[in-house]
Design an enzyme around this catalytic site. Structure first.
Site, short mmCIF file in Angstrom:
data_model
loop_
_atom_site.label_atom_id
_atom_site.label_comp_id
_atom_site.label_asym_id
_atom_site.label_seq_id
_atom_site.Cartn_x
_atom_site.Cartn_y
_atom_site.Cartn_z
N GLU A 55 0.85 -1.20 0.00
CA GLU A 55 0.00 0.00 0.00
C GLU A 55 0.89 1.25 0.00
O GLU A 55 1.88 1.30 0.71
CB GLU A 55 -0.90 0.00 1.24
CG GLU A 55 -1.89 1.16 1.26
CD GLU A 55 -2.73 1.23 2.55
OE1 GLU A 55 -2.30 0.66 3.57
OE2 GLU A 55 -3.80 1.87 2.51
N LYS A 135 -9.61 2.37 -2.52
CA LYS A 135 -9.91 1.90 -1.16
C LYS A 135 -11.30 2.38 -0.75
O LYS A 135 -11.58 3.59 -0.78
CB LYS A 135 -8.85 2.46 -0.22
CG LYS A 135 -8.84 1.94 1.20
CD LYS A 135 -7.66 2.59 1.97
CE LYS A 135 -7.36 1.93 3.28
NZ LYS A 135 -6.12 2.51 3.88
N CYS A 176 -5.79 -2.64 2.53
CA CYS A 176 -5.53 -2.42 3.96
C CYS A 176 -6.79 -2.47 4.82
O CYS A 176 -7.30 -3.53 5.10
CB CYS A 176 -4.77 -1.11 4.15
SG CYS A 176 -3.96 -1.03 5.78
#
Lengths: 307, 307
Positions: A55, A135, A176
């Site tokens: 990430e 994300k 994440c």
């Protein structure tokens, strides 16, 4: 499950994954050189079929840094070339050079309206963009005495559940904090037929030791799928006299691959390195036959659906 | 979450749980005596507020045994007395005697139509039945070289997601294999406001070491709730010359309590014993504030609902 959804014949089962855990600095040029070098190693002697970058691998992990490091012109899957983003262009070039699948970790992306996202591009071995995941769950947390972070200070959330098709079947993709949301992973397994879920991630020194491996094993055993993660390596805190332009972020590291039985099949510590895992994706069907929870859901009592 | 759903003022936070891990034999009378003795110990010197018995504590854990050991006349919550079931009557008596909350593990139940269920009764300190949960996910698995079991050979599944209200807030309830279904637990946390999930269970020597603790920690960290489980103690295999009337089932044991941060706060091995855990249920709100995933669900992308 996924076997029937392949557009082009039987799925391949053997997959060599490489998780590229490298140190990220404040120099984007250095980060691009490092990424190139790790990709060369993993594809060369490493013999990887699919590489996963961490990430935010081209920028410090700091909300204030994202606008400065953000790149524009990231096309959607199948979108146009030439790429105007140096980070995306590097990944495209390495994918073609090595005939490699690349899950491009994530980079800060700026769209035409100036909104910034935490975005993962995925390239196939012809250098085509096959997925672009922004994300969807932003990392806004406040653990007293632990970690406080607010991605939403500068980032906008993505608007889609993402997977991409490969010769190994559909692969699910999150970034994440997305891994904390069981529903997201369950959808990828149950509705999209994914046998592998990939999460570039940069957990921290509070939630990393507490939850990083647990969440991967939880997603693996609930979805009966492989889970692969790639984290930045941990960078030492800079000396007080040269603190850097952005707050120091210590990543947990520990890039990991977990089997559909919940077993950690490959992992590492916090240092730089490449984690290789040779997956037999047929293990997914074997586990799903043995303990057929995906067929035993009580959809008359509860329902999980794409909205 | 749950704070606002209490019908009678502020919730209590301190809760002393006792997980009663005892050996189950082919003698129902002996099993009832053992249960009574464990309840007396846990409520007496143990000072427990809430006791949890194991799954199928009055009968061998064997599909063929369930019809023989099944008891009828198990009323729904608030239902009539006197109880005609000796096992239920024992739990009612001990609840009143000790002023104790009892999650009565489970017993085979037969209904008026002859259908058999794996059923958990919950008693409040006045001896009232406040919940009746019939296992909704039946344990039908076939792990090559491991465990093969088919509860649905003799059992019918329950038809409800179950919780009950207590001074500590709503408590979610499942039985054993129910714990594999993330959606079930998420509903209890998200829609029913549960701060504690209780699963009597009897995992085996294949899935026990692989998944028992992992699933509890997964449910705890995804629901940000306490999770408590109670298993039978492991019984030694009988000698070949006296094999018993039903197939021997070796339970994994390891009754456990996990915190909403995913930490094992109390556990044990496979032997007989009582596991005590002093829970501070305010930790649930603390974790839910720190990492507010229950507020951050992307219900515009996915939805989990009661059907």
């Amino acid at each position: 499950m996924s076997s029937s959804s392949s557009p082009s014949g039987p799925l391949r089962d053997g997959l060599r994954v490489a998780l590229l855990q490298f140190r990220v600095t404040e120099s984007k040029e250095e980060n691009l050189r490092t990424a190139a070098s790790f990709l060369d190693r993993a594809a060369g002697d490493g013999g990887a079929d699919l590489c996963v970058l961490p990430e935010i691998w081209n920028s410090p992990y700091a909300a204030a840094a994202f606008p400065e490091y953000a790149e524009g012109g990231l096309p959607p899957p199948g979108g146009g070339r030439p790429l105007k983003s140096p980070s995306a262009e590097l990944l495209e070039r390495k994918a073609v050079q090595h005939g490699l699948w690349i899950v491009g970790g994530s980079i800060p992306e700026v769209d035409d309206d100036g909104r910034i996202y935490n975005t993962c591009l995925v390239f196939d071995p012809e250098g085509r963009i096959v997925a672009k995941h922004r994300k969807v769950h932003l990392f806004d947390v406040d653990v007293p005495g632990g970690i406080t972070f607010s991605e939403s200070d500068t980032l906008s959330p993505g608007q889609a559940v993402t997977h991409f098709d490969t010769p190994w079947g559909p692969v699910g993709l999150g970034i994440c904090y997305d891994i904390r949301f069981a529903e997201y992973a369950l959808l990828l397994a149950e509705k999209r037929g994914c046998r592998l879920l990939v999460y570039p991630g940069a957990f921290n020194l509070t939630t990393g030791p507490a939850h990083w491996e647990l969440l991967q094993r939880a997603r693996a055993v609930d979805c009966q799928a492989f889970v692969a993660t790639a984290s930045p390596a941990r960078a030492a805190a800079p000396p007080p006299e040269t603190p850097g332009r952005y707050p120091h972020y210590a990543a947990w590291g520990h890039s990991t691959c977990v089997s559909p039985w919940g077993v950690v099949v490959a992992t590492t510590d916090e240092g730089e390195g490449i984690v290789y895992a040779d997956l037999d994706l047929a293990e997914v069907e074997s586990v799903r036959r043995s303990i057929p929870i995906l067929q035993q859901k009580r959809t008359d009592l509860y329902r999980l659906d794409e909205a």
